[in-house]
Design a protein around this motif. Structure first.
Motif, PDB file in Angstrom:
ATOM      1  N   MET A 175       0.819  -1.216   0.000  1.00 32.08           N
ATOM      2  CA  MET A 175       0.000   0.000   0.000  1.00 32.08           C
ATOM      3  C   MET A 175       0.848   1.259   0.000  1.00 32.08           C
ATOM      4  N   SER A 176       2.140   1.132   0.185  1.00 38.52           N
ATOM      5  CA  SER A 176       3.044   2.269   0.251  1.00 38.52           C
ATOM      6  C   SER A 176       3.327   2.836  -1.141  1.00 38.52           C
ATOM      7  N   PRO A 177       3.204   4.152  -1.321  1.00 39.39           N
ATOM      8  CA  PRO A 177       3.536   4.742  -2.626  1.00 39.39           C
ATOM      9  C   PRO A 177       4.950   4.400  -3.085  1.00 39.39           C
ATOM     10  N   SER A 185       5.232   2.350  -6.685  1.00 40.31           N
ATOM     11  CA  SER A 185       5.826   3.024  -7.842  1.00 40.31           C
ATOM     12  C   SER A 185       7.238   2.520  -8.139  1.00 40.31           C
ATOM     13  N   SER A 186       7.587   1.333  -7.628  1.00 40.52           N
ATOM     14  CA  SER A 186       8.933   0.807  -7.854  1.00 40.52           C
ATOM     15  C   SER A 186       8.899  -0.673  -8.217  1.00 40.52           C
ATOM     16  N   ALA A 219      -0.210   5.460  -5.621  1.00 40.71           N
ATOM     17  CA  ALA A 219       1.187   5.241  -6.017  1.00 40.71           C
ATOM     18  C   ALA A 219       2.044   6.506  -5.928  1.00 40.71           C
ATOM     19  N   ALA A 220       1.435   7.654  -5.755  1.00 39.65           N
ATOM     20  CA  ALA A 220       2.201   8.907  -5.740  1.00 39.65           C
ATOM     21  C   ALA A 220       2.293   9.453  -4.312  1.00 39.65           C
TER      22      ALA A 220
END
Length: 140
Positions: A34-36, A40-41, A77-78
């Motif tokens: 759940m962590s942006p 995003s990685s 994601a941001a």
């Protein structure tokens, strides 16, 4: 064995991943997804099982490749956008190497009930999300 988010926080501090329960590790990894920074990685690839399937809150069916391709552009994601706020995370070990988690999230005002199955097929890859389903919760 049933666990909840509060109980697992202490279990996670007491030892390494081998000594911790599968439920505690699955919760930790669920929260990472759940962590942006993870969404995003390439780190997300390590957390999804090769046979991963999701039925999203929209009703869309995702496989591993389609999810990994879209994850970095999805809501949550941001760093400067909406983020997932999880609650009521509980888990049960269904069998050796299989954990079922249930919880709720709020993302940008939208609430969903979620269910994930995590499996551990070997020590090298560890616990990976095998299945996930999100069901929207209608406004009261």
């Amino acid at each position: 064995m049933d666990r909840n988010m509060d109980g697992n926080a202490d279990a996670g501090r007491s030892g390494n991943a081998d000594a911790r329960s599968g439920v505690a590790v699955a919760i930790e990894r669920e929260l990472r997804l759940m962590s942006p920074a993870v969404r995003s990685s390439a780190l997300a690839e390590q957390l999804l099982d090769p046979e991963f399937v999701e039925v999203g809150a929209s009703g869309r069916r995702w496989d591993r490749q389609s999810m990994l391709s879209a994850l970095a552009t999805m809501d949550g994601a941001a760093d400067d956008g909406p983020v997932y706020v999880p609650s009521e995370i509980t888990g049960t070990e269904l069998a050796p190497g299989i954990v079922h988690l249930t919880f709720e999230t709020v993302l940008d005002g939208r609430r969903a009930r979620r269910s994930s199955i995590w499996r551990k097929t070997d020590e090298e890859s560890g616990w990976r999300m095998y299945y996930h389903q999100a069901t929207p919760v209608p406004d009261a």
